[in-house]
Design a protein around this motif. Structure first.
Motif, PDB file in Angstrom:
ATOM      1  N   UNK A   1       0.950  -1.333   0.060  1.00  0.00           N
ATOM      2  CA  UNK A   1      -0.013   0.195   0.009  1.00  0.00           C
ATOM      3  C   UNK A   1       0.875   1.164   0.010  1.00  0.00           C
ATOM      4  N   UNK A   2       1.960   1.212   0.617  1.00  0.00           N
ATOM      5  CA  UNK A   2       2.836   2.512   0.544  1.00  0.00           C
ATOM      6  C   UNK A   2       3.333   2.554  -0.960  1.00  0.00           C
ATOM      7  N   UNK A   3       3.489   1.732  -1.793  1.00  0.00           N
ATOM      8  CA  UNK A   3       3.788   1.961  -2.996  1.00  0.00           C
ATOM      9  C   UNK A   3       2.496   2.841  -3.732  1.00  0.00           C
ATOM     10  N   UNK A   4       1.352   2.289  -3.359  1.00  0.00           N
ATOM     11  CA  UNK A   4       0.164   3.128  -4.063  1.00  0.00           C
ATOM     12  C   UNK A   4       0.277   4.412  -3.716  1.00  0.00           C
ATOM     13  N   UNK A   5       0.434   4.699  -2.255  1.00  0.00           N
ATOM     14  CA  UNK A   5       0.602   6.081  -1.768  1.00  0.00           C
ATOM     15  C   UNK A   5       1.656   6.946  -2.650  1.00  0.00           C
ATOM     16  N   UNK A   6       2.964   6.217  -2.953  1.00  0.00           N
ATOM     17  CA  UNK A   6       4.128   6.801  -3.481  1.00  0.00           C
ATOM     18  C   UNK A   6       3.694   7.293  -4.944  1.00  0.00           C
ATOM     19  N   UNK A   7       3.140   6.434  -5.632  1.00  0.00           N
ATOM     20  CA  UNK A   7       2.797   6.518  -6.964  1.00  0.00           C
ATOM     21  C   UNK A   7       2.047   7.611  -7.209  1.00  0.00           C
ATOM     22  N   UNK A   8       0.867   7.857  -6.240  1.00  0.00           N
ATOM     23  CA  UNK A   8      -0.213   8.672  -6.293  1.00  0.00           C
ATOM     24  C   UNK A   8       0.363  10.158  -5.946  1.00  0.00           C
ATOM     25  N   UNK A   9       1.058  10.128  -5.208  1.00  0.00           N
ATOM     26  CA  UNK A   9       1.941  11.603  -4.853  1.00  0.00           C
ATOM     27  C   UNK A   9       2.614  11.992  -5.952  1.00  0.00           C
ATOM     28  N   UNK A  10       3.023  11.250  -6.774  1.00  0.00           N
ATOM     29  CA  UNK A  10       3.952  11.663  -7.959  1.00  0.00           C
ATOM     30  C   UNK A  10       2.637  12.538  -9.020  1.00  0.00           C
TER      31      UNK A  10
ATOM     32  N   UNK B   1       8.123   9.840  -1.343  1.00  0.00           N
ATOM     33  CA  UNK B   1       8.718   9.009  -0.122  1.00  0.00           C
ATOM     34  C   UNK B   1       8.029   9.674   1.203  1.00  0.00           C
ATOM     35  N   UNK B   2       7.924  11.206   1.318  1.00  0.00           N
ATOM     36  CA  UNK B   2       7.447  11.678   2.488  1.00  0.00           C
ATOM     37  C   UNK B   2       6.085  11.519   2.617  1.00  0.00           C
ATOM     38  N   UNK B   3       5.434  11.306   1.218  1.00  0.00           N
ATOM     39  CA  UNK B   3       3.739  11.089   1.531  1.00  0.00           C
ATOM     40  C   UNK B   3       3.535   9.572   1.977  1.00  0.00           C
ATOM     41  N   UNK B   4       4.340   8.887   1.887  1.00  0.00           N
ATOM     42  CA  UNK B   4       4.140   7.436   2.417  1.00  0.00           C
ATOM     43  C   UNK B   4       4.214   7.469   3.995  1.00  0.00           C
ATOM     44  N   UNK B   5       5.251   8.418   4.432  1.00  0.00           N
ATOM     45  CA  UNK B   5       5.373   8.470   5.847  1.00  0.00           C
ATOM     46  C   UNK B   5       4.096   9.201   6.483  1.00  0.00           C
ATOM     47  N   UNK B   6       3.617  10.181   5.586  1.00  0.00           N
ATOM     48  CA  UNK B   6       2.430  11.043   6.170  1.00  0.00           C
ATOM     49  C   UNK B   6       1.235   9.888   6.091  1.00  0.00           C
ATOM     50  N   UNK B   7       0.930   9.201   5.105  1.00  0.00           N
ATOM     51  CA  UNK B   7      -0.206   8.433   5.105  1.00  0.00           C
ATOM     52  C   UNK B   7      -0.067   7.219   6.328  1.00  0.00           C
ATOM     53  N   UNK B   8       1.288   6.812   6.603  1.00  0.00           N
ATOM     54  CA  UNK B   8       1.441   5.876   7.723  1.00  0.00           C
ATOM     55  C   UNK B   8       0.953   6.529   8.897  1.00  0.00           C
ATOM     56  N   UNK B   9       1.246   7.798   9.261  1.00  0.00           N
ATOM     57  CA  UNK B   9       0.916   8.521  10.534  1.00  0.00           C
ATOM     58  C   UNK B   9      -0.524   8.547  10.496  1.00  0.00           C
TER      59      UNK B   9
END
Length: 447
Positions: free
Chosen positions: A296-305, A328-336
């Motif tokens: 799922x983090x990769x789903x977030x990463x690609x959407x943030x692009x 990459x920072x978007x992954x961390x924000x989504x995790x949070x």
């Protein structure tokens, strides 16, 4: 002996090269493309692509000749403003000499008929561009694969609009980056027509052909969110992508409105090493769907692009941290916000990893061999986290939203970002950026 086209009278040096410091052999000088119109036909069984490209461009200097990037196709005919033009292919360059010189500032049209076997562009990153799947086609062109399927000015700053018409066997679905404007079925083949109205870099144009089913990722709304899925993966994809609308809402809260009308997530029926983004699209492999949300983090990463890389595109590949650091920072924000580890914890973990495993790297200019190094991604994200700590979340996120809004569908540089961030800080940021971007040694993690 290969014929040689005469050099350009009065042309500036390097007209056959881009201004990109990392890939000067891709891209061209002397003009700016405004629009590509591609009418293509593809035969899946024989991997044969042919058609016509009509390119509308504006001369930035007097041109007696110019060049485009194109793979190893057979070029049958080239015309400039309707007149036959001399042309020569050498490597992945198509050199063109019009009958009449083009004046500085003139708008001109180039018509190119070509056909052949589309092959990926081979290089230091492997094979990039148009690639055959077991049953279909995948196009992932970052950073230099666009010439594998159409003639173009292949550099990230060369944004243009597009119309792409593609005819294939009717058993296959066709997805092209852009809005589907028409579709009609003939005798055994279907023609699909897409328009990309937002300025788009050639490497962000993509074609996906496969036996796909469409799956909605969100309820009807202002942004169409869909996935193209092999039927056998539908159940796993329904769970793995089940929070996509929440992810979209989170990204919009942090970064501002989604910059396009649609988002299509394509899952190829083959395995891929890494997913990759295109304009309004992301492409994943079958191995990224497992029914457990492992990726799922990769789903977030690609959407943030879609914000960072696609709407805001780097003017030169040396600024790539602006794409990958934000994604990459978007992954961390989504995790949070989704119940995972907070950004502070992830920053500490990755700081510790880089401290012991990564050689020093200048994030602001990592060099062409390191432009996709994981350290660029993670240290880019750490730079943003350090900036957030420095200015506070109350200034950081408005700064990011303003960055996106002020540069929508344009190109950006690291220098642009430094100047922009300073507007949102009462304290000088030169030291922070020098430590995190300019200095190879890893600085301490801010608390």
């Amino acid at each position: 002996m290969t014929p040689k086209l005469p050099g350009p009278r009065g042309a500036k040096p390097g007209a056959d090269h881009s201004q990109d410091s990392y890939l000067p052999e891709h891209g061209n000088g002397g003009y700016r493309v405004e629009h590509y119109d591609l009418d293509l036909e593809y035969r899946i069984t024989s991997n044969r692509l042919g058609g016509k490209a009509t390119i509308t461009a504006v001369a930035g200097q007097a041109l007696s000749r110019f060049s485009l990037d194109l793979g190893r196709f057979r070029v049958q005919d080239v015309r400039v403003d309707g007149w036959p033009a001399k042309h020569l292919q050498r490597g992945h360059k198509l050199f063109i000499k019009p009958q009449r010189p083009i004046d500085d500032g003139d708008t001109f049209r180039v018509d190119i008929r070509y056909s052949g076997t589309p092959l990926p562009i081979s290089g230091r990153w492997g094979d990039i561009g148009w690639d055959e799947l077991t049953d279909g086609v995948l196009v992932a062109s970052q950073p230099n694969g666009a010439p594998s399927w159409f003639p173009c000015d292949d550099q990230p700053a060369a944004k243009a609009t597009y119309r792409v018409a593609l005819t294939v066997a009717s058993a296959y679905a066709v997805l092209v980056t852009g809005d589907l404007v028409s579709k009609w079925r003939g005798a055994g083949a279907t023609s699909w027509v897409y328009e990309r109205r937002e300025p788009t870099s050639p490497y962000l144009m993509s074609v996906q052909i496969g036996r796909y089913e469409m799956m909605e990722l969100a309820a009807p709304g202002p942004i169409k969110q869909r996935a193209a899925i092999p039927p056998r993966l539908r159940a796993g994809a329904a769970y793995d992508l089940g929070r996509h609308d929440e992810i979209m809402a989170t990204m919009q809260r942090y970064f501002g409105p989604y910059p396009f009308k649609e988002y299509v997530l394509v899952v190829a029926d083959d395995e891929l090493d890494d997913p990759i983004e295109a304009q309004g699209m992301a492409i994943f492999g079958a191995n990224h769907i497992d029914g457990k949300r492992t990726h799922e983090r990769l789903v977030v990463h690609e959407l943030a692009h879609q914000w960072f890389g696609n709407s805001l595109t780097v003017a030169d590949w040396r600024h790539i941290w602006l794409n990958e650091g934000f994604a990459t920072y978007a992954e961390w924000l989504w995790s949070e916000v989704s119940g995972g580890l907070p950004a502070d914890t992830l920053a500490a973990q990755w700081h510790g990893y880089l401290a012991v495993s990564a050689a020093g790297i200048r994030v602001v200019d990592p060099g062409v061999d390191a432009m996709f190094d994981p350290a660029v991604y993670k240290r880019g994200a750490l730079t943003l986290h350090a900036l957030r700590k420095k200015v506070g979340a109350g200034s950081f996120f408005p700064m990011v939203r303003a960055w996106v809004a002020e540069h929508q569908h344009a190109t950006v540089t690291s220098e642009d970002f430094r100047a922009h961030a300073q507007r949102f800080s009462r304290e000088p940021l030169d030291g922070l950026f020098k430590e995190w971007l300019d200095t190879p040694a890893l600085p301490p993690l801010p608390r």
